[in-house]
Scaffold this motif. Structure first.
Motif, PDB file in Angstrom:
ATOM      1  N   ASN A 212      39.582  49.180  45.709  1.00  0.00           N
ATOM      2  CA  ASN A 212      39.924  47.996  45.082  1.00  0.00           C
ATOM      3  C   ASN A 212      39.028  46.728  45.637  1.00  0.00           C
ATOM      4  N   THR A 213      38.645  45.622  44.858  1.00  0.00           N
ATOM      5  CA  THR A 213      37.966  44.696  45.021  1.00  0.00           C
ATOM      6  C   THR A 213      38.086  43.903  46.167  1.00  0.00           C
ATOM      7  N   ASN A 214      39.313  43.791  46.734  1.00  0.00           N
ATOM      8  CA  ASN A 214      39.644  43.355  47.827  1.00  0.00           C
ATOM      9  C   ASN A 214      39.036  43.774  49.124  1.00  0.00           C
ATOM     10  N   PHE A 215      38.880  45.134  49.094  1.00  0.00           N
ATOM     11  CA  PHE A 215      38.147  45.794  50.268  1.00  0.00           C
ATOM     12  C   PHE A 215      36.793  45.732  50.181  1.00  0.00           C
ATOM     13  N   ILE A 216      36.338  45.407  48.682  1.00  0.00           N
ATOM     14  CA  ILE A 216      34.888  45.206  48.818  1.00  0.00           C
ATOM     15  C   ILE A 216      34.375  43.730  49.194  1.00  0.00           C
ATOM     16  N   ILE A 217      35.311  42.978  48.930  1.00  0.00           N
ATOM     17  CA  ILE A 217      34.941  41.332  49.658  1.00  0.00           C
ATOM     18  C   ILE A 217      35.270  41.355  51.029  1.00  0.00           C
ATOM     19  N   ASP A 218      36.041  42.019  51.596  1.00  0.00           N
ATOM     20  CA  ASP A 218      36.446  42.175  53.062  1.00  0.00           C
ATOM     21  C   ASP A 218      35.199  42.868  53.590  1.00  0.00           C
ATOM     22  N   ALA A 219      34.549  43.734  53.044  1.00  0.00           N
ATOM     23  CA  ALA A 219      33.419  44.544  53.578  1.00  0.00           C
ATOM     24  C   ALA A 219      32.069  43.468  53.567  1.00  0.00           C
ATOM     25  N   GLY A 220      32.090  42.423  52.991  1.00  0.00           N
ATOM     26  CA  GLY A 220      31.084  41.642  52.911  1.00  0.00           C
ATOM     27  C   GLY A 220      29.968  42.066  51.581  1.00  0.00           C
ATOM     28  N   MET A 221      30.437  42.678  50.815  1.00  0.00           N
ATOM     29  CA  MET A 221      29.861  43.077  49.631  1.00  0.00           C
ATOM     30  C   MET A 221      30.287  42.301  48.483  1.00  0.00           C
ATOM     31  N   SER A 222      29.563  42.727  47.533  1.00  0.00           N
ATOM     32  CA  SER A 222      29.878  41.920  45.952  1.00  0.00           C
ATOM     33  C   SER A 222      30.101  43.129  45.093  1.00  0.00           C
ATOM     34  N   THR A 223      31.028  42.662  43.840  1.00  0.00           N
ATOM     35  CA  THR A 223      31.120  43.611  42.779  1.00  0.00           C
ATOM     36  C   THR A 223      29.782  43.806  42.287  1.00  0.00           C
ATOM     37  N   GLU A 224      28.689  42.805  42.210  1.00  0.00           N
ATOM     38  CA  GLU A 224      27.479  43.088  41.534  1.00  0.00           C
ATOM     39  C   GLU A 224      26.820  44.528  42.419  1.00  0.00           C
ATOM     40  N   ALA A 273      39.514  28.759  41.703  1.00  0.00           N
ATOM     41  CA  ALA A 273      39.202  29.378  43.002  1.00  0.00           C
ATOM     42  C   ALA A 273      39.159  31.033  42.884  1.00  0.00           C
ATOM     43  N   ILE A 274      39.944  31.495  42.060  1.00  0.00           N
ATOM     44  CA  ILE A 274      39.732  33.200  41.775  1.00  0.00           C
ATOM     45  C   ILE A 274      38.463  33.406  41.053  1.00  0.00           C
ATOM     46  N   THR A 275      38.078  32.705  40.045  1.00  0.00           N
ATOM     47  CA  THR A 275      36.848  33.070  39.672  1.00  0.00           C
ATOM     48  C   THR A 275      35.705  32.845  40.491  1.00  0.00           C
ATOM     49  N   LYS A 276      35.651  31.734  41.202  1.00  0.00           N
ATOM     50  CA  LYS A 276      34.564  31.479  42.289  1.00  0.00           C
ATOM     51  C   LYS A 276      34.669  32.479  43.424  1.00  0.00           C
ATOM     52  N   ASN A 277      35.663  32.876  43.780  1.00  0.00           N
ATOM     53  CA  ASN A 277      35.715  33.740  44.968  1.00  0.00           C
ATOM     54  C   ASN A 277      35.419  35.235  44.636  1.00  0.00           C
ATOM     55  N   TYR A 278      35.891  35.455  43.579  1.00  0.00           N
ATOM     56  CA  TYR A 278      35.745  37.081  42.969  1.00  0.00           C
ATOM     57  C   TYR A 278      34.473  37.113  41.901  1.00  0.00           C
ATOM     58  N   LYS A 279      33.744  35.909  42.059  1.00  0.00           N
ATOM     59  CA  LYS A 279      32.441  35.869  41.106  1.00  0.00           C
ATOM     60  C   LYS A 279      32.738  36.382  39.771  1.00  0.00           C
ATOM     61  N   GLY A 280      33.683  36.086  39.020  1.00  0.00           N
ATOM     62  CA  GLY A 280      33.980  36.658  37.530  1.00  0.00           C
ATOM     63  C   GLY A 280      34.547  37.948  37.649  1.00  0.00           C
ATOM     64  N   ALA A 281      34.600  38.762  38.905  1.00  0.00           N
ATOM     65  CA  ALA A 281      35.179  40.039  38.837  1.00  0.00           C
ATOM     66  C   ALA A 281      36.647  40.222  38.580  1.00  0.00           C
ATOM     67  N   ALA A 282      37.220  39.137  39.122  1.00  0.00           N
ATOM     68  CA  ALA A 282      39.022  39.165  38.679  1.00  0.00           C
ATOM     69  C   ALA A 282      39.104  38.064  37.761  1.00  0.00           C
ATOM     70  N   VAL A 283      39.894  38.343  36.741  1.00  0.00           N
ATOM     71  CA  VAL A 283      40.215  37.527  35.732  1.00  0.00           C
ATOM     72  C   VAL A 283      41.347  37.165  35.625  1.00  0.00           C
ATOM     73  N   PRO A 284      41.627  35.699  35.997  1.00  0.00           N
ATOM     74  CA  PRO A 284      42.981  34.926  35.897  1.00  0.00           C
ATOM     75  C   PRO A 284      43.535  35.425  34.359  1.00  0.00           C
ATOM     76  N   VAL A 285      44.978  35.449  34.422  1.00  0.00           N
ATOM     77  CA  VAL A 285      45.688  35.973  33.410  1.00  0.00           C
ATOM     78  C   VAL A 285      46.770  34.949  32.989  1.00  0.00           C
ATOM     79  N   PHE A 286      47.029  33.817  33.663  1.00  0.00           N
ATOM     80  CA  PHE A 286      47.712  33.120  33.480  1.00  0.00           C
ATOM     81  C   PHE A 286      47.380  31.804  32.554  1.00  0.00           C
ATOM     82  N   LYS A 287      48.265  31.101  31.966  1.00  0.00           N
ATOM     83  CA  LYS A 287      47.907  29.835  31.135  1.00  0.00           C
ATOM     84  C   LYS A 287      48.045  28.670  32.016  1.00  0.00           C
ATOM     85  N   TYR A 288      47.569  27.717  31.837  1.00  0.00           N
ATOM     86  CA  TYR A 288      47.462  26.528  32.824  1.00  0.00           C
ATOM     87  C   TYR A 288      47.170  25.327  31.792  1.00  0.00           C
TER      88      TYR A 288
END
Length: 288
Positions: A212-224, A273-288
């Protein structure tokens, strides 16, 4: 005093200082909690997995503060979502925000939890990572690839391997395929099931790993850093089971404070914040 005695005394002092720090931290935390309650505020505890969503919840808190809601969010991190759901079912947490529909439904079916989704957050992909190879084409027969051992993420990981062309599933639209659903293995890889949180630490002993992406981020890695990224399309209905959600207990699903938290989450600032934190790897699914 001999050197060994001085060393022992120093170690004992360190232990004592550590214990004092833990106790003081607990006292301060409880004091803050009581002060908020005494001032008419509401404290809501949210169970999360890892710390990769911290900046997102900080953004949610800022929105709540701007609205003068009187709500203070306290996140509690778990290493495994299974324990977070257990804690929530036992009344130790107010909300959780780490899992997708498929994982929640599996937990409810297996354990009878009275939990329900009250808001959607984002879709986060599973990708293939390797410390050994630079391309998915480099994998060869006998290479070990670690994938999560819980049913829903096992199925998602197998779909990633299918999409990457390393295996072929009998039906890649099946909700939660297992290793028994592998029709072909043209690459000859060996697939091993492991705890999702431990998979990154298995590299480079394994040729590859999916987690999962959260474990990647916690490990100091990037989805890239992934050698293969599965396509992400939040509008694709097949992604619905993998949309992350905010969860409450059934008897609290209409809680007014929880609704305000969901509304604060579903804002432009939090989406950014989601887009910046996950560098686009996580996509918000809600309307605002």
């Amino acid at each position: 005093m001999t050197t060994s005695k001085r060393t022992k005394a120093k170690k004992n002092l360190i232990v004592i200082l550590f214990v004092l720090a833990v106790v003081i931290s607990g006292i301060v935390g409880y004091s803050v909690y009581r002060n908020i309650q005494n001032n008419g505020g509401t404290v809501v505890t949210v169970g999360v997995v890892g710390n990769s969503d911290d900046v997102i919840w900080e953004a949610v808190q800022k929105e709540l503060d701007n609205e003068k809601s009187g709500i203070t969010i306290q996140t509690k991190a778990f290493q495994d979502g299974i324990y977070a759901n257990q804690a929530q079912a036992n009344g130790e947490l107010d909300l959780t925000a780490f899992q997708h529909y498929a994982f929640l439904n599996q937990e409810k079916e297996q354990k009878g939890y009275k939990l329900t989704a009250i808001g959607e957050t984002y879709v986060s992909p599973l990708n293939l990572y390797s410390k050994k190879y630079k391309s998915v084409k480099d994998f060869k027969a006998g290479d070990k690839i670690a994938i999560p051992n819980n049913a829903t993420n096992t199925g998602r990981a197998l779909k990633v391997l299918d999409s990457a062309g390393l295996i072929k599933l009998k039906d890649n639209t099946k909700a939660n395929p297992t290793v028994d659903d592998i029709a072909e293995n043209p690459s000859g890889i060996d697939i091993e099931l492991n705890d999702a949180a431990a998979i990154i630490n298995l590299l480079p002993d394994y040729a590859g790993g999916i987690t999962n992406t959260n474990f990647i981020i916690d490990a100091g890695m990037s989805t890239e850093d992934a050698v293969y990224q599965a396509p992400v399309d939040a509008n694709n209905k097949s992604f619905k089971p993998y949309i992350n959600i905010i969860v409450a207990r059934d008897d609290q699903k209409n809680n007014a404070a929880y609704k305000k938290i969901v509304d604060a989450y579903h804002t432009k600032a939090v989406a950014k914040a989601i887009t910046k934190n996950y560098k686009g790897a996580a996509v918000p699914v809600f309307k605002y």
